[in-house]
Design a protein around this motif. Structure first.
Motif, PDB file in Angstrom:
ATOM      1  N   PHE A 327       0.835  -1.207   0.000  1.00  7.37           N
ATOM      2  CA  PHE A 327       0.000   0.000   0.000  1.00  7.37           C
ATOM      3  C   PHE A 327       0.868   1.255   0.000  1.00  7.37           C
ATOM      4  O   PHE A 327       0.610   2.208  -0.754  1.00  7.37           O
ATOM      5  CB  PHE A 327      -0.931   0.024   1.213  1.00  7.37           C
ATOM      6  CG  PHE A 327      -2.200  -0.742   1.011  1.00  7.37           C
ATOM      7  CD1 PHE A 327      -3.020  -0.500  -0.078  1.00  7.37           C
ATOM      8  CD2 PHE A 327      -2.586  -1.717   1.921  1.00  7.37           C
ATOM      9  CE1 PHE A 327      -4.189  -1.213  -0.271  1.00  7.37           C
ATOM     10  CE2 PHE A 327      -3.755  -2.437   1.741  1.00  7.37           C
ATOM     11  CZ  PHE A 327      -4.559  -2.185   0.647  1.00  7.37           C
ATOM     12  N   GLU A 331       0.797   3.903  -3.048  1.00  3.24           N
ATOM     13  CA  GLU A 331       0.375   5.289  -2.803  1.00  3.24           C
ATOM     14  C   GLU A 331       1.468   6.282  -3.158  1.00  3.24           C
ATOM     15  O   GLU A 331       1.198   7.378  -3.658  1.00  3.24           O
ATOM     16  CB  GLU A 331      -0.052   5.437  -1.340  1.00  3.24           C
ATOM     17  CG  GLU A 331      -1.388   4.763  -1.045  1.00  3.24           C
ATOM     18  CD  GLU A 331      -1.619   4.504   0.433  1.00  3.24           C
ATOM     19  OE1 GLU A 331      -0.794   4.954   1.259  1.00  3.24           O
ATOM     20  OE2 GLU A 331      -2.619   3.821   0.756  1.00  3.24           O
ATOM     21  N   ASN A 416      -9.085  -0.987   0.970  1.00  3.27           N
ATOM     22  CA  ASN A 416      -8.708   0.431   0.772  1.00  3.27           C
ATOM     23  C   ASN A 416      -8.761   0.875  -0.685  1.00  3.27           C
ATOM     24  O   ASN A 416      -7.899   1.608  -1.170  1.00  3.27           O
ATOM     25  CB  ASN A 416      -7.299   0.698   1.315  1.00  3.27           C
ATOM     26  CG  ASN A 416      -7.192   0.471   2.812  1.00  3.27           C
ATOM     27  OD1 ASN A 416      -8.206   0.407   3.508  1.00  3.27           O
ATOM     28  ND2 ASN A 416      -5.978   0.350   3.306  1.00  3.27           N
ATOM     29  N   TYR A 418      -8.363  -0.946  -3.314  1.00  3.98           N
ATOM     30  CA  TYR A 418      -7.576  -1.827  -4.184  1.00  3.98           C
ATOM     31  C   TYR A 418      -8.126  -3.250  -4.078  1.00  3.98           C
ATOM     32  O   TYR A 418      -8.827  -3.589  -3.125  1.00  3.98           O
ATOM     33  CB  TYR A 418      -6.112  -1.860  -3.752  1.00  3.98           C
ATOM     34  CG  TYR A 418      -5.331  -0.593  -3.991  1.00  3.98           C
ATOM     35  CD1 TYR A 418      -4.507  -0.466  -5.111  1.00  3.98           C
ATOM     36  CD2 TYR A 418      -5.385   0.470  -3.091  1.00  3.98           C
ATOM     37  CE1 TYR A 418      -3.756   0.686  -5.326  1.00  3.98           C
ATOM     38  CE2 TYR A 418      -4.644   1.632  -3.295  1.00  3.98           C
ATOM     39  CZ  TYR A 418      -3.839   1.727  -4.415  1.00  3.98           C
ATOM     40  OH  TYR A 418      -3.103   2.870  -4.623  1.00  3.98           O
TER      41      TYR A 418
END
Length: 454
Positions: A327, A331, A416, A418
């Motif tokens: 993540f 990001e 989240n 995804y």
């Protein structure tokens, strides 16, 4: 459906449609692997003759590159102790001579590009355009038959020919692969699993030499590609990375303009400056593939040292730590797909959703198991030979954790914004070789995914 059922279904889906994939561009590293199957008594005698104390200090922390025989032997012990792969550039000519005198058991196609070209083109029948830094007869002869092409200038025009038709006579590059099986013992070290250490003794790939055809005619070469895989950045250093990175950036801009999805196959990169530069370059990639050592090294340069430590603390690797790291990487870079592979399981984090993501990594795991079992896979039909290899039971706890943390069902979860896909791999107890398995996994998963995308 059971995991065996999902494996069988995924294989049939990919086998049926992989022939529809267009040309895949592969750059930049190809070499010859000199494979040496380590013998405990021989290695121990070499360590004692060299000096145990001098060797042992390099078994705790890898040097940036190899300048002495104690560093070579200590780095091999580092891999044996952890059961983890590592690759370092051999800078010293006397050490290169030492490795040549030590010898090898066989010569094989090496380098991520060479291994992927033989798999995609020679096994799956997917047409590939490969960048081959040095095209000696020995190197060219290691390419399989099939739709494998290299660019060649003929009367000022770029032609795509099989490497054996290129007719080059350049120096051949050797990478010395020191393989060991699970349970391999030397001194007080015992390998928890099979793996290898690689001593890279070539001066092409270590500086990321790029041929004139790719420098001057890349637009034309790229016009033939539908997908691309970039690899071979791992041996660069703070002193020599700037020029090749300019060329890579320019190549990526061409591919991005043509909307060609590009996968970066990461590899252990000792130089922190180069790792930071790769991190800065990642926004230009669609996808990246890495293992826990490589993911931890990226977390380190992102300032996530505690998370990096978590990634290397447990066996099997903590999937929550992996997911958290993926993540953070997604990001920061905006990369659409992160494929994580470790011993026992794979994860894929994607911006997009669908069973095809999970099915592609199932196919990749089956291909990897077939390669481990057979040593070499002659055609895609032989991949099914790995169906009788059992699914890894040791990672049931990993799946339970993912179900508990993210509500995963049949290997997929929404997290989240995804999709997170998980599969347990098939583990071959006594593999014929471990060389090229990571490249088999990543290229099969990336190309397989595009074969079966709806």
């Amino acid at each position: 459906m059971s995991w065996d059922g999902l494996y069988a279904s995924a294989f049939e889906k990919v086998r049926e449609r992989i022939g529809k994939v267009g040309k895949v561009l592969l750059a930049y590293n190809t070499n010859i692997d000199a494979v040496h199957y380590l013998k405990s008594g021989d290695l121990e005698e070499r360590i004692r003759r060299t000096g145990i104390d001098e060797v042992l200090k390099y078994s705790e922390e890898l040097p940036e590159n190899i300048k002495s025989v104690p560093q070579l032997l200590g780095s091999i012990l580092w891999s044996v102790k952890r059961g983890k792969a590592a690759e370092l550039f051999v800078e010293s000519c006397p050490v290169r001579f030492y490795m040549k005198r030590w010898g090898w058991n066989e010569l094989r196609m090496g380098g991520q590009v060479g291994i992927m070209a033989n798999l995609l083109g020679g096994v799956y029948g997917v047409p590939v355009i490969a960048h081959v830094p040095q095209l000696s007869r020995l190197q060219a002869g290691l390419f399989k038959n099939g739709p494998i092409y290299v660019p060649k200038l003929v009367d000022g025009e770029v032609k795509l020919v099989h490497p054996r038709e290129f007719g080059g006579e350049e120096e051949s590059c050797l990478h010395h692969i020191y393989e060991f099986p699970r349970g391999f013992r030397v001194l007080d070290f015992e390998a928890p699993r099979e793996n290898r250490f690689i001593g890279a003794a070539d001066d092409y790939n270590t500086t990321l030499f790029i041929r004139d055809e790719f420098r001057e005619y890349f637009d034309e070469i790229a016009s033939n590609a539908e997908l691309a895989v970039v690899s071979g950045l791992q041996a660069l250093t703070a002193e020599n990375y700037a020029e090749p990175f300019e060329m890579i950036r320019a190549n990526l801009e061409v591919l991005n303009e043509r909307n060609v999805p590009v996968h970066l196959e990461f590899a252990f990169t000792p130089d922190e400056t180069v790792r930071k530069a790769i991190l800065d370059l990642l926004p230009k990639f669609w996808s990246v593939g890495l293992n826990e050592v490589e993911l931890a090294s990226i977390m380190e340069v992102m300032g996530e040292r505690k998370l990096a430590e978590k990634l290397l603390a447990d066996d099997p690797v903590d999937p929550v730590a992996v997911t958290e790291a993926m993540f953070k990487l997604a990001e920061k870079t905006g990369v659409k797909r992160i494929h994580f592979h470790t011993y026992g399981y794979y994860l894929a984090l994607t911006e997009y959703r669908g069973e095809f993501v999970r099915d592609a990594i199932l196919f990749a795991a089956l291909a990897a198991a077939a390669k481990a079992k057979l040593g070499d896979v002659p055609s895609i039909n032989e991949v099914v030979e790995a169906m009788d290899v059992p699914v890894n039971k040791k990672v049931e706890s990993v799946e339970e954790t993912l179900v508990r943390e993210y509500g995963m069902n049949e290997g997929m979860a929404e997290v989240n914004g995804y999709q997170l896909a998980f599969i347990p791999t098939k583990i071959v107890e006594k593999p014929k070789s471990t060389v090229g398995i990571g490249d088999t996994i990543s290229s099969s998963a990336f190309v397989g995914e595009f074969a079966i995308r709806p």
